[in-house]
Design an enzyme around this catalytic site. Structure first.
Site, mmCIF file in Angstrom:
data_model
loop_
_atom_site.group_PDB
_atom_site.id
_atom_site.type_symbol
_atom_site.label_atom_id
_atom_site.label_comp_id
_atom_site.label_asym_id
_atom_site.label_seq_id
_atom_site.Cartn_x
_atom_site.Cartn_y
_atom_site.Cartn_z
ATOM 1 N N GLY A 27 1.134 -5.556 0.603
ATOM 2 C CA GLY A 27 0.237 -5.444 -0.555
ATOM 3 C C GLY A 27 0.871 -5.979 -1.823
ATOM 4 N N LEU A 45 0.846 -1.199 0.000
ATOM 5 C CA LEU A 45 0.000 0.000 0.000
ATOM 6 C C LEU A 45 0.879 1.246 0.000
ATOM 7 C CD1 LEU A 45 -2.854 -0.693 2.581
ATOM 8 C CD2 LEU A 45 -2.696 -1.383 0.183
ATOM 9 N N ASN A 94 3.907 -8.489 6.083
ATOM 10 C CA ASN A 94 4.609 -7.932 7.250
ATOM 11 C C ASN A 94 3.793 -6.889 8.006
ATOM 12 O OD1 ASN A 94 4.830 -6.158 5.012
ATOM 13 N ND2 ASN A 94 6.482 -5.060 6.030
ATOM 14 N N GLU A 95 2.482 -6.878 7.801
ATOM 15 C CA GLU A 95 1.648 -5.823 8.385
ATOM 16 C C GLU A 95 1.836 -5.615 9.882
ATOM 17 O OE1 GLU A 95 0.820 -7.877 6.077
ATOM 18 O OE2 GLU A 95 -0.316 -6.845 4.522
HETATM 19 C C1 LIG Z 1 -9.503 -5.295 10.534
HETATM 20 C C2 LIG Z 1 -9.372 -4.299 9.454
HETATM 21 C C3 LIG Z 1 -8.152 -4.537 8.602
HETATM 22 C C4 LIG Z 1 -7.258 -3.316 8.617
HETATM 23 C C5 LIG Z 1 -6.242 -3.415 7.496
HETATM 24 C C6 LIG Z 1 -5.258 -2.343 7.643
HETATM 25 C C7 LIG Z 1 -4.361 -2.126 6.689
HETATM 26 C C8 LIG Z 1 -4.210 -2.957 5.442
HETATM 27 C C9 LIG Z 1 -3.522 -4.231 5.719
HETATM 28 C C10 LIG Z 1 -2.985 -5.012 4.811
HETATM 29 C C11 LIG Z 1 -2.841 -4.702 3.372
HETATM 30 C C12 LIG Z 1 -1.492 -4.190 2.954
HETATM 31 C C13 LIG Z 1 -0.742 -3.378 3.752
HETATM 32 C C14 LIG Z 1 0.498 -2.780 3.219
HETATM 33 O O1 LIG Z 1 0.924 -2.995 2.092
HETATM 34 S S1 LIG Z 1 1.269 -1.682 4.304
HETATM 35 C C15 LIG Z 1 2.811 -1.264 3.440
HETATM 36 C C16 LIG Z 1 3.822 -2.335 3.690
HETATM 37 N N1 LIG Z 1 5.040 -2.056 2.956
HETATM 38 C C17 LIG Z 1 6.261 -2.100 3.534
HETATM 39 O O2 LIG Z 1 6.424 -2.365 4.711
HETATM 40 C C18 LIG Z 1 7.422 -1.784 2.628
HETATM 41 C C19 LIG Z 1 8.076 -0.474 3.049
HETATM 42 N N2 LIG Z 1 9.178 -0.160 2.151
HETATM 43 C C20 LIG Z 1 10.382 -0.821 2.221
HETATM 44 O O3 LIG Z 1 10.601 -1.739 2.965
HETATM 45 C C21 LIG Z 1 11.418 -0.369 1.234
HETATM 46 O O4 LIG Z 1 11.021 0.910 0.716
HETATM 47 C C22 LIG Z 1 11.624 -1.311 0.051
HETATM 48 C C23 LIG Z 1 10.310 -1.648 -0.612
HETATM 49 C C24 LIG Z 1 12.322 -2.589 0.533
HETATM 50 C C25 LIG Z 1 12.547 -0.610 -0.983
HETATM 51 O O5 LIG Z 1 13.720 -0.163 -0.310
HETATM 52 P P1 LIG Z 1 14.646 0.922 -1.041
HETATM 53 O O6 LIG Z 1 15.808 1.158 -0.126
HETATM 54 O O7 LIG Z 1 14.862 0.518 -2.452
HETATM 55 O O8 LIG Z 1 13.749 2.251 -1.097
HETATM 56 P P2 LIG Z 1 13.449 3.234 0.144
HETATM 57 O O9 LIG Z 1 13.087 2.469 1.360
HETATM 58 O O10 LIG Z 1 14.532 4.253 0.237
HETATM 59 O O11 LIG Z 1 12.088 3.946 -0.356
HETATM 60 C C26 LIG Z 1 12.130 4.890 -1.433
HETATM 61 C C27 LIG Z 1 11.050 5.901 -1.152
HETATM 62 O O12 LIG Z 1 9.763 5.234 -1.174
HETATM 63 C C28 LIG Z 1 9.096 5.447 0.057
HETATM 64 N N3 LIG Z 1 8.292 4.261 0.342
HETATM 65 C C29 LIG Z 1 8.742 3.000 0.469
HETATM 66 N N4 LIG Z 1 7.718 2.149 0.711
HETATM 67 C C30 LIG Z 1 6.579 2.921 0.732
HETATM 68 C C31 LIG Z 1 5.187 2.636 0.952
HETATM 69 N N5 LIG Z 1 4.737 1.396 1.155
HETATM 70 N N6 LIG Z 1 4.326 3.669 0.910
HETATM 71 C C32 LIG Z 1 4.755 4.931 0.691
HETATM 72 N N7 LIG Z 1 6.063 5.294 0.482
HETATM 73 C C33 LIG Z 1 6.944 4.259 0.510
HETATM 74 C C34 LIG Z 1 10.183 5.698 1.071
HETATM 75 O O13 LIG Z 1 9.674 6.378 2.191
HETATM 76 C C35 LIG Z 1 11.149 6.512 0.245
HETATM 77 O O14 LIG Z 1 10.590 7.795 0.168
HETATM 78 P P3 LIG Z 1 11.524 9.107 0.071
HETATM 79 O O15 LIG Z 1 10.574 10.253 0.124
HETATM 80 O O16 LIG Z 1 12.447 9.025 1.253
HETATM 81 O O17 LIG Z 1 12.246 8.959 -1.230
#
Ligand SMILES: CCCCC/C=C\C/C=C\C/C=C/C(=O)SCCNC(=O)CCNC(=O)[C@H](O)C(C)(C)COP(=O)(O)OP(=O)(O)OC[C@H]1O[C@@H](n2cnc3c(N)ncnc32)[C@H](O)[C@@H]1OP(=O)(O)O
Length: 303
Positions: free
Chosen positions: A154, A109, A178-179
């Site tokens: 997601g 997400l 990993n939520e």
């Molecule tokens: C009972 C009711 C139910 C309630 C349900 C509630 C919620 C929904 C539940 C489940 C559905 C799904 C949930 C999700 O998907 S939550 C998101 C989970 N994602 C993560 O944990 C991944 C986070 N990101 C990372 O680990 C890393 O970014 C990466 C993907 C491994 C890549 O690493 P890399 O070093 O290549 O990049 P950066 O970390 O430097 O990131 C670059 C840039 O992107 C921004 N960013 C990264 N991930 C996200 C994201 N998911 N959303 C928004 N922005 C993201 C990061 O902050 C950097 O931004 P910048 O401004 O610094 O450039």
């Protein structure tokens, strides 16, 4: 496989014109890289690049929302539209889903879509996430995930909605739901998809721990079907696609529906309640604080 009319209606109602027009080139085609004959013309939108090959009936659909293919509302909408376009074109029987962003398949997400956003926006966003899962999970096409980067949360659910998964053998490319590590929880239909893939005990443990599996462990637990060197992911996905397309479509589609309909119906029966649950959960102060802190941590990592 016809989706329930309600889902189709919801998809159309959801796909608001602005979401289609904002910076997209929907419908415009351009020659695919390397030219190619008829049917080799790319199409798609700003965030989804579709490279169709009419001769084989297979299209490659690339997520192109740099830097990490975070599932923004626009990306969710454009993925649904691109998939629907391919499903409605009987030339195509299979889609390989992959990333155009280096090192990341999909970061899950887009947290900026739910952090500091009002309940109405969170509801619209979650309906788009539900729609993408329903479209991929029930697709009449063969969907092969060519996972060429990190695949958390997601992103993992998109890969799990495919019929099979090929993961690049890079220890940095971890996959899983990993939520809990963000202080949130996976909704029941993500849990169901996990259980349907890796079993109840493995899901129970992995969901609670928020496990992100490196390739070898992902293969061992059954989260992915193949782990191959990074430069062989796309070719392996094509070979896997050929294996699935060797089966007559109608029999395969009926079987896929038999296996997946009950899981999808569970969401379809309570889609509004699920949306309300999502909104009331993520709009809690404690959850907002947790998500903001997580986003902050992500942003500081580069410092
Ligand atoms: C009972 C009711 C139910 C309630 C349900 C509630 C919620 C929904 C539940 C489940 C559905 C799904 C949930 C999700 O998907 S939550 C998101 C989970 N994602 C993560 O944990 C991944 C986070 N990101 C990372 O680990 C890393 O970014 C990466 C993907 C491994 C890549 O690493 P890399 O070093 O290549 O990049 P950066 O970390 O430097 O990131 C670059 C840039 O992107 C921004 N960013 C990264 N991930 C996200 C994201 N998911 N959303 C928004 N922005 C993201 C990061 O902050 C950097 O931004 P910048 O401004 O610094 O450039």
């Amino acid at each position: 496989m016809a989706l329930a009319s309600g889902v189709r209606f919801a998809a159309r109602a959801l796909l608001r014109p602005w979401a289609l027009l904002r910076g997209t080139t929907l419908g415009r085609t351009e020659p695919a890289a390397g030219g190619g004959g008829d049917g080799a013309r790319r199409f798609g939108s700003q965030r989804v690049l579709v490279e169709p090959d009419a001769a084989s009936g297979v299209a490659v659909m690339k997520l192109r929302n740099p830097p990490v293919n975070a599932l923004s509302l626009e990306l969710l909408t454009e993925l649904v539209i691109s998939l629907e376009k391919l499903e409605n074109d009987k030339t195509f029987r299979g889609v390989i889903l992959t990333s155009d962003c280096p090192r990341v398949f999909c970061a899950g997400l887009d947290l900026t879509e739910i952090c500091g956003r009002n309940p109405a926006h969170c509801a619209e966003y979650w309906k788009a996430m539900q729609e993408l899962w329903l479209r991929t999970y029930l697709s009449s096409l063969v969907l092969v995930a060519a996972i060429n980067g990190a695949c958390p949360a997601g992103g993992c659910i998109i890969a799990l909605s495919c019929d099979c998964r090929v993961l690049a053998d890079n220890p940095k490319y971890r996959i899983g739901l990993n939520e809990t590590l963000l202080g949130i929880i996976a909704p029941f239909w993500l849990k169901d998809t996990y259980v349907n893939t890796i079993g109840h005990r493995a899901s129970e443990q992995a969901l609670q721990l928020g496990s992100l599996f490196p390739p070898a462990e992902a293969l061992q637990v059954g989260l992915v079907d193949q782990v191959v060197p990074e430069d062989q992911v796309q070719s392996t996905a094509l070979s896997e696609m050929a294996r699935w397309l060797a089966v007559p479509d109608h029999a395969r589609q009926l079987t896929k529906n038999m296996m997946r309909k009950a899981t999808a119906d569970r969401l379809l029966r309570q889609r509004d309640a699920d949306t309300q649950n999502f909104v009331s959960f993520v709009c809690r102060d404690s959850i907002q604080k947790s998500l903001q802190a997580y986003l902050e941590k992500l942003r500081q990592r580069k410092g």
